[in-house]
Design a protein around this motif. Structure first.
Motif, mmCIF file in Angstrom:
data_model
loop_
_atom_site.group_PDB
_atom_site.id
_atom_site.type_symbol
_atom_site.label_atom_id
_atom_site.label_comp_id
_atom_site.label_asym_id
_atom_site.label_seq_id
_atom_site.Cartn_x
_atom_site.Cartn_y
_atom_site.Cartn_z
ATOM 1 N N LEU A 72 5.101 10.239 -1.288
ATOM 2 C CA LEU A 72 4.740 10.412 -2.695
ATOM 3 C C LEU A 72 4.214 9.123 -3.339
ATOM 4 O O LEU A 72 3.149 9.150 -3.979
ATOM 5 N N PRO A 73 4.893 7.979 -3.202
ATOM 6 C CA PRO A 73 4.337 6.757 -3.796
ATOM 7 C C PRO A 73 2.968 6.381 -3.220
ATOM 8 O O PRO A 73 2.128 5.818 -3.927
ATOM 9 N N LEU A 74 2.742 6.716 -1.944
ATOM 10 C CA LEU A 74 1.427 6.461 -1.344
ATOM 11 C C LEU A 74 0.367 7.324 -2.010
ATOM 12 O O LEU A 74 -0.741 6.870 -2.296
ATOM 13 N N SER A 75 0.723 8.586 -2.271
ATOM 14 C CA SER A 75 -0.233 9.501 -2.891
ATOM 15 C C SER A 75 -0.562 9.094 -4.324
ATOM 16 O O SER A 75 -1.637 9.423 -4.831
ATOM 17 N N LEU A 76 0.364 8.366 -4.963
ATOM 18 C CA LEU A 76 0.139 7.901 -6.335
ATOM 19 C C LEU A 76 -0.684 6.617 -6.395
ATOM 20 O O LEU A 76 -1.063 6.173 -7.475
ATOM 21 N N VAL A 79 0.149 1.358 -3.142
ATOM 22 C CA VAL A 79 -0.387 0.253 -2.337
ATOM 23 C C VAL A 79 -1.656 -0.306 -2.976
ATOM 24 O O VAL A 79 -1.854 -1.529 -2.999
ATOM 25 N N ASP A 80 -2.505 0.553 -3.508
ATOM 26 C CA ASP A 80 -3.729 0.093 -4.184
ATOM 27 C C ASP A 80 -3.373 -0.870 -5.324
ATOM 28 O O ASP A 80 -3.996 -1.935 -5.477
ATOM 29 N N GLU A 81 -2.380 -0.473 -6.127
ATOM 30 C CA GLU A 81 -1.987 -1.304 -7.271
ATOM 31 C C GLU A 81 -1.377 -2.624 -6.817
ATOM 32 O O GLU A 81 -1.617 -3.666 -7.431
ATOM 33 N N LEU A 82 -0.603 -2.593 -5.753
ATOM 34 C CA LEU A 82 -0.011 -3.830 -5.238
ATOM 35 C C LEU A 82 -1.089 -4.766 -4.714
ATOM 36 O O LEU A 82 -1.043 -5.984 -4.949
ATOM 37 N N GLU A 83 -2.067 -4.211 -4.008
ATOM 38 C CA GLU A 83 -3.150 -5.043 -3.479
ATOM 39 C C GLU A 83 -3.963 -5.665 -4.613
ATOM 40 O O GLU A 83 -4.384 -6.826 -4.510
ATOM 41 N N ARG A 84 -4.176 -4.915 -5.693
ATOM 42 C CA ARG A 84 -4.891 -5.477 -6.843
ATOM 43 C C ARG A 84 -4.142 -6.658 -7.444
ATOM 44 O O ARG A 84 -4.754 -7.561 -8.008
ATOM 45 N N ARG A 85 -2.835 -6.650 -7.324
ATOM 46 C CA ARG A 85 -2.003 -7.723 -7.863
ATOM 47 C C ARG A 85 -1.755 -8.839 -6.858
ATOM 48 O O ARG A 85 -0.991 -9.772 -7.115
ATOM 49 N N GLY A 86 -2.358 -8.727 -5.682
ATOM 50 C CA GLY A 86 -2.212 -9.763 -4.661
ATOM 51 C C GLY A 86 -0.859 -9.760 -3.971
ATOM 52 O O GLY A 86 -0.413 -10.781 -3.447
ATOM 53 N N ILE A 87 -0.191 -8.597 -3.955
ATOM 54 C CA ILE A 87 1.137 -8.482 -3.342
ATOM 55 C C ILE A 87 0.997 -7.790 -1.989
ATOM 56 O O ILE A 87 0.391 -6.714 -1.879
ATOM 57 N N ARG A 88 1.554 -8.409 -0.959
ATOM 58 C CA ARG A 88 1.456 -7.829 0.380
ATOM 59 C C ARG A 88 2.255 -6.527 0.446
ATOM 60 O O ARG A 88 3.399 -6.461 0.002
ATOM 61 N N ALA A 89 1.624 -5.510 1.004
ATOM 62 C CA ALA A 89 2.274 -4.203 1.096
ATOM 63 C C ALA A 89 2.003 -3.576 2.452
ATOM 64 O O ALA A 89 0.898 -3.677 2.995
ATOM 65 N N PHE A 90 3.016 -2.903 3.000
ATOM 66 C CA PHE A 90 2.853 -2.134 4.226
ATOM 67 C C PHE A 90 2.732 -0.664 3.846
ATOM 68 O O PHE A 90 3.664 -0.063 3.318
ATOM 69 N N GLY A 91 1.563 -0.105 4.116
ATOM 70 C CA GLY A 91 1.286 1.289 3.808
ATOM 71 C C GLY A 91 -0.188 1.451 3.516
ATOM 72 O O GLY A 91 -0.881 0.492 3.175
#
Length: 425
Positions: A72-76, A79-91
């Motif tokens: 569900l969080p992936l569908s929302l 990860v896109d929002e984290l990447e925009r903020r420069g935060i490393r994310a797995f997904g």
């Protein structure tokens, strides 16, 4: 490095358990977590359906890596929002996660990139779906297009059953949500294999294979569930078959997603049917499986945090996954009534005695802390997981542990791994 895991189930408990063992990790935080996860990670409240709330947790905690567990969080687009903020994310990103969030998209993607799968029809209207039944032999498979927590796949033995499934999905009576698109699909026969790989968008590293047991009843009968048990052994597929799957299914999937401007980074789960025509993709998931993760991570003999970090940074080729020989098994204890309606809030006893069985870890899926004791809070409650020199030993230990656990209405299948055991007998 502080790692934040998003999720609240057995998969997330296993992830937190494995990440906590890494010398690279200084702290594991889980949002929102559950009663068992609180024993290996610091749990903080968060609504997985609320993107802003999850981003606020990330901002407050300041993790070095965010690991997104559920779909569900992936569908929302977390990860896109984290990447925009420069935060490393797995997904994967929201676009890449469509391999799971839309079965219609996934089927058409496989068709475009010549990835072996069952014949299908994507239908956006009830009458269109009813008419398409004439194109398929019985039994036929009817699938909800969107996310359905593992309960949106119906195997229909008769035309009347298929028509009822189609009507139920489009009306919303079946899943509680009105479907605007469904997939009608050829029924495939063979053995199912869960084939998971880590990917950084270009490279892929396979995990050990596993076999899930989706049906609620013993002998693989009854309704589909999110998974009632799983096992993993080295004998499930040989090296030649592993290479075929990597070459004909995994790499074309990664290449296809890259070509469609949605490079896939994260965990690619290929649900395969090993048919007489060769392996065919039943479905994709775009995250760790549940309960596959519980059994698979028991066999991991290298640093999970290092591998997930390498995926997020696009340097997976620099890492190596190592695995313990033998076998593992996870048996799910569920609430009475699951996957239908069920009651929660029942105290769970015997957890310490069960955890004392050699080779056993107990991963909590639907539990909560209430007045200092662990109580049930979901349909799938516990994933009792064991590792052994072979499958018989792993299963024996898992069932010994299960027999020490009690809660009102507790149900579990006693035939996990039955097909593999039958082959050996």
């Amino acid at each position: 490095m502080k790692v934040l895991v998003i999720g609240a189930g057995g998969r997330e408990h296993a992830l937190c358990w494995a990440l906590a063992q890494s010398p690279r990790v200084t702290e594991v935080v889980c949002a929102p977590g559950n009663g068992g996860i609180a024993q290996v990670a610091r749990c903080v409240p968060a609504d997985q359906r609320n993107l802003d709330e999850m981003l606020q947790v990330v901002a407050t905690e300041g993790p070095g890596l965010v690991v997104v567990g559920p779909e569900l969080p992936l569908s929302l687009g977390l990860v896109d929002e984290l990447e925009r903020r420069g935060i490393r994310a797995f997904g994967p990103t929201q676009a890449a996660a469509m391999l799971e969030t839309s079965k219609g998209y996934a089927k058409r993607f496989m068709q475009r990139h010549q990835i072996p799968t069952a014949h299908f029809a994507v239908c956006t209207a009830e009458q269109q779906a009813l008419d398409s039944l004439d194109l398929f032999h019985l039994p036929v498979v009817i699938k909800a297009d969107g996310l359905a927590a593992g309960k949106g796949v119906l195997i229909c033995e008769s035309k009347a059953e298929a028509k009822a499934a189609i009507t139920g999905l489009f009306s919303g009576k079946l899943l509680g949500t009105v479907e605007t698109s469904i997939v009608v699909e050829e029924f495939l026969t063979g053995e199912e294999i869960s084939f998971l790989v880590l990917s950084d968008g270009k490279h892929a590293s396979p995990l050990v294979p596993a076999q899930d047991h989706k049906r609620i009843g013993e002998g693989d009968t009854g309704l589909n569930t999110g998974g009632m048990g799983v096992y993993s052994t080295d004998e499930m597929i040989d090296e030649q078959m592993r290479e075929w799957i990597m070459h004909r299914i995994v790499q074309p999937t990664l290449d296809g997603m890259a070509a469609e401007d949605a490079p896939f980074r994260g965990m690619l789960y290929c649900g395969l049917m090993m048919t007489a025509r060769g392996p065919m993709v039943l479905e994709y998931n775009t995250r760790f499986g549940d309960p596959e993760t519980q059994a698979i991570l028991m066999r991991l003999d290298s640093d999970l945090a290092e591998a997930l970090e390498a995926c997020a940074e696009g340097r997976l080729s620099e890492t190596e996954l190592r695995w313990k020989p033998g076998a593992s098994a996870c048996v799910v204890a569920s609430s009475a009534g699951y996957p239908g309606s069920y009651k929660t809030g029942f105290p769970i006893t015997g957890l310490k005695d069960a955890a004392a069985v050699p080779g056993v870890e107990i991963f909590h899926a639907g539990t909560a802390l209430s007045n200092g004791e662990i109580v049930t809070s979901g349909g799938r409650v516990l994933g009792v997981t064991a590792i052994g020199s072979d499958l018989s030993e792993a299963l024996r230990q898992a069932y010994e542990a299960l027999d020490r656990i009690h809660f009102e209405g507790m149900y579990f299948r006693r035939d996990i791994g039955h097909r593999a055991l039958k082959k050996k007998s």
